[in-house]
Enzyme design. Sequence first.
Site, PDB file in Angstrom:
ATOM      1  N   TYR A  56     -10.003  -5.627 -30.027  1.00  0.00           N
ATOM      2  CA  TYR A  56      -8.645  -5.502 -29.503  1.00  0.00           C
ATOM      3  C   TYR A  56      -7.893  -4.370 -30.183  1.00  0.00           C
ATOM      4  CZ  TYR A  56      -9.071 -10.190 -27.429  1.00  0.00           C
ATOM      5  OH  TYR A  56      -9.456 -11.286 -26.710  1.00  0.00           O
ATOM      6  N   HIS A 128     -17.546 -13.629 -28.917  1.00  0.00           N
ATOM      7  CA  HIS A 128     -16.656 -13.202 -27.838  1.00  0.00           C
ATOM      8  C   HIS A 128     -17.292 -13.376 -26.459  1.00  0.00           C
ATOM      9  CE1 HIS A 128     -13.111 -10.180 -27.223  1.00  0.00           C
ATOM     10  NE2 HIS A 128     -13.109 -11.131 -26.315  1.00  0.00           N
ATOM     11  N   LEU A 209      -0.883 -17.372 -18.491  1.00  0.00           N
ATOM     12  CA  LEU A 209       0.133 -17.007 -17.507  1.00  0.00           C
ATOM     13  C   LEU A 209      -0.419 -16.020 -16.481  1.00  0.00           C
ATOM     14  CD1 LEU A 209       3.226 -16.735 -19.879  1.00  0.00           C
ATOM     15  CD2 LEU A 209       2.597 -18.618 -18.336  1.00  0.00           C
TER      16      LEU A 209
END
Length: 326
Positions: A56, A128, A209
């Site tokens: 990231y 991951h 979301l």
Amino acid sequence: MEFTHGVVKRKLGSLGLEVSALGLGTMMMPDNEDSIRTIHGALDQGVNFFDTADIYGEHFMQQGLFGGNEQLVGRALKGRRDQAILATKFGIVSPTMKVLGHPAYVKKSIDSSLLQLGTDYIDLYYQHRVDPDIPIEETVGAMAQLVQEGKVRFLGLSEATADQIRRAHAIHPITAVETEYSLWSREIEDEVLPVLDELGIGFVPYSPLGRGFLTGQIQTFDDLPADDYRRFFPRFQGDNFNKNLEVVRLIEQLAARKNCTTPQLALAWLLAQGEQIVPIPGTKRLDRLQENLGSLQVTITPEELAEIEHISPKGFAAGERYPSFS
């Protein structure tokens, strides 16, 4: 239930890991002082569960530049490490996006993450993605060695199948599985969630979301910045966008009747799916973090759950979750 500074805590898995009922995803945080203030604000309000990964960074999935987010999180937690439950991941190699799970790579990755984060242990260490060429037993065996060495406290998997979870758990207890889950991504309900319940494994939904779509802030495709990675995702494109927006508007209407925001309703729905579920909404802004925390005060009645099920049943979302990388 226990509370920390007013934030509910939940047990993540059956091995003793306890975290705030909402975590903070840091994937898209820019490397600046505002992000550090947001992380400090999260700690101040009782959020103690922080999610990052070695790949990231500020430019993740945008300009082919990867990494750096662990350094940001490490700087933010300096002097406050004992207040945080820190999760990171290994297994996706920049910039090729190749997935690796070889035991030697596991050992190399943990040492790099510890250095980047400025800590001597990771609370929750995820694979991951599962390497299709390496048996998961070999990868988890190497991860288990990290627990024995004191570098890692608990083990996790990300985007693993039910069979992979069972096989991994047989080698070393898995504490949590992280997978996309929201009102428009409910694929894991058929096979994965039942296995997690059976084995006593916690569940961490990422993109709770809908990559921002369920916030109601994205009303047209042009609301996405020109360099926004979501422009390449099928659910944000063409007719898919319009069909998905119709459902979001119905969710908005229900949220308005309940005097809460659309993100709060979407997160409250997730929290209502089980006590072992700990969503990690990502945000760069402290006011959005505070809004998300308001979901902990939203109660959804059985009738409202049924209405939501009618509005957004499993599989309603138009378009695939990810673009084709072939």
